[in-house]
Design a protein around this motif. Sequence first.
Motif, PDB file in Angstrom:
ATOM      1  N   ALA A   1      -5.017 -10.850   4.195  1.00 30.15           N
ATOM      2  CA  ALA A   1      -4.522  -9.852   5.156  1.00 30.15           C
ATOM      3  C   ALA A   1      -4.254 -10.487   6.507  1.00 30.15           C
TER       4      ALA A   1
ATOM      5  N   ALA B   1      -6.270  -2.429   3.877  1.00 31.25           N
ATOM      6  CA  ALA B   1      -6.676  -3.693   3.257  1.00 31.25           C
ATOM      7  C   ALA B   1      -8.183  -3.683   3.000  1.00 31.25           C
ATOM      8  N   LYS B   2      -8.955  -3.197   3.969  1.00 31.29           N
ATOM      9  CA  LYS B   2     -10.403  -3.121   3.802  1.00 31.29           C
ATOM     10  C   LYS B   2     -10.768  -2.138   2.693  1.00 31.29           C
TER      11      LYS B   2
ATOM     12  N   PHE C   1      -2.623  -1.161   8.450  1.00 30.85           N
ATOM     13  CA  PHE C   1      -2.680  -2.190   7.407  1.00 30.85           C
ATOM     14  C   PHE C   1      -4.107  -2.703   7.221  1.00 30.85           C
ATOM     15  N   LYS C   2      -4.806  -2.954   8.327  1.00 37.06           N
ATOM     16  CA  LYS C   2      -6.178  -3.457   8.242  1.00 37.06           C
ATOM     17  C   LYS C   2      -7.092  -2.450   7.549  1.00 37.06           C
TER      18      LYS C   2
ATOM     19  N   LYS D   1       1.520  -6.705  -3.532  1.00 34.96           N
ATOM     20  CA  LYS D   1       0.062  -6.713  -3.552  1.00 34.96           C
ATOM     21  C   LYS D   1      -0.456  -7.897  -2.742  1.00 34.96           C
ATOM     22  N   LEU D   2      -1.563  -7.693  -2.043  1.00 39.61           N
ATOM     23  CA  LEU D   2      -2.178  -8.806  -1.323  1.00 39.61           C
ATOM     24  C   LEU D   2      -2.619  -9.886  -2.305  1.00 39.61           C
TER      25      LEU D   2
ATOM     26  N   PHE E   1       0.826  -1.214   0.000  1.00 43.48           N
ATOM     27  CA  PHE E   1       0.000   0.000   0.000  1.00 43.48           C
ATOM     28  C   PHE E   1       0.863   1.269   0.000  1.00 43.48           C
TER      29      PHE E   1
ATOM     30  N   ASN F   1      -9.009  -1.206   0.114  1.00 48.84           N
ATOM     31  CA  ASN F   1      -8.622  -1.702  -1.205  1.00 48.84           C
ATOM     32  C   ASN F   1      -9.383  -2.958  -1.628  1.00 48.84           C
ATOM     33  N   SER F   2     -10.066  -3.595  -0.690  1.00 45.62           N
ATOM     34  CA  SER F   2     -10.820  -4.801  -1.031  1.00 45.62           C
ATOM     35  C   SER F   2     -12.203  -4.471  -1.574  1.00 45.62           C
TER      36      SER F   2
ATOM     37  N   PHE G   1       0.914 -12.451   0.279  1.00 40.49           N
ATOM     38  CA  PHE G   1       1.158 -11.501  -0.805  1.00 40.49           C
ATOM     39  C   PHE G   1       1.532 -12.243  -2.092  1.00 40.49           C
TER      40      PHE G   1
END
Length: 222
Positions: free
Chosen positions: A105, A124-125, A120-121, A97-98, A34, A127-128, A78
């Motif tokens: 994650a 991650a949320k 990070f969380k 990238k995840l 990210f 971008n999901s 990743f």
Amino acid sequence: MKAIFKSISIIFLVFYSLNCFSQRIEVSGKIIVFDSIPIVNADVIVKSTKEIFKTNNLGVFKCECNEKDKLIVIAKGFNKYTIKVKKKSNELIGNLKLAKIPRAAEIAIDKGHILMVDSFKKLAKKNSGQKDYSKYISIMDVIRNEFPSLQISNSGIIIRGKSSLIGSSAANIEIDGVITDYSSLSGLSPTNIAKIEIIKGSDTAIYGVRGGNGVVKITTKK
């Protein structure tokens, strides 16, 4: 002749060895996700020698490799990432990238790759594509507020407006890939919903006749 050939071979080997040695360079870099969060304890593999180096708590690594070498970066949760080394390379950046797998994650966190867990969380949320529906009381409350064009009645959710034909105008309900009935919605908690999609028009073709009135597609958090 044998002596001459032997001498030439030795000279060739010496020059070859010196040339190979001169191509070895030291490089450093940083592995992130990210664009900002360091990835800790990731494997950085030098392709030419198979040597493995680890990133530190700041996501930084140092290694020795050949000019025009490749570095393969591997970390749980990743996608594998390849960095191409160029002459006099320094401060290489690997923006991972995840992986598109369930709980990617969580896997990255469990394996100790992430120290900035909260940030990070959140990213991650974001971008999901998941939305936070926890502010709503019920699934019906979610639909009324997030999709005001839909009509909700005791018999179902209507996407296209009430039909003048005999029969139900209610949309089909799909939860995690399974077509179910309207009553199933009452058992869903807004905090457990990852995504809601309204499918209509030509996009309903994959559902056949069942998609005639549209589909309310709900994906829950795994």
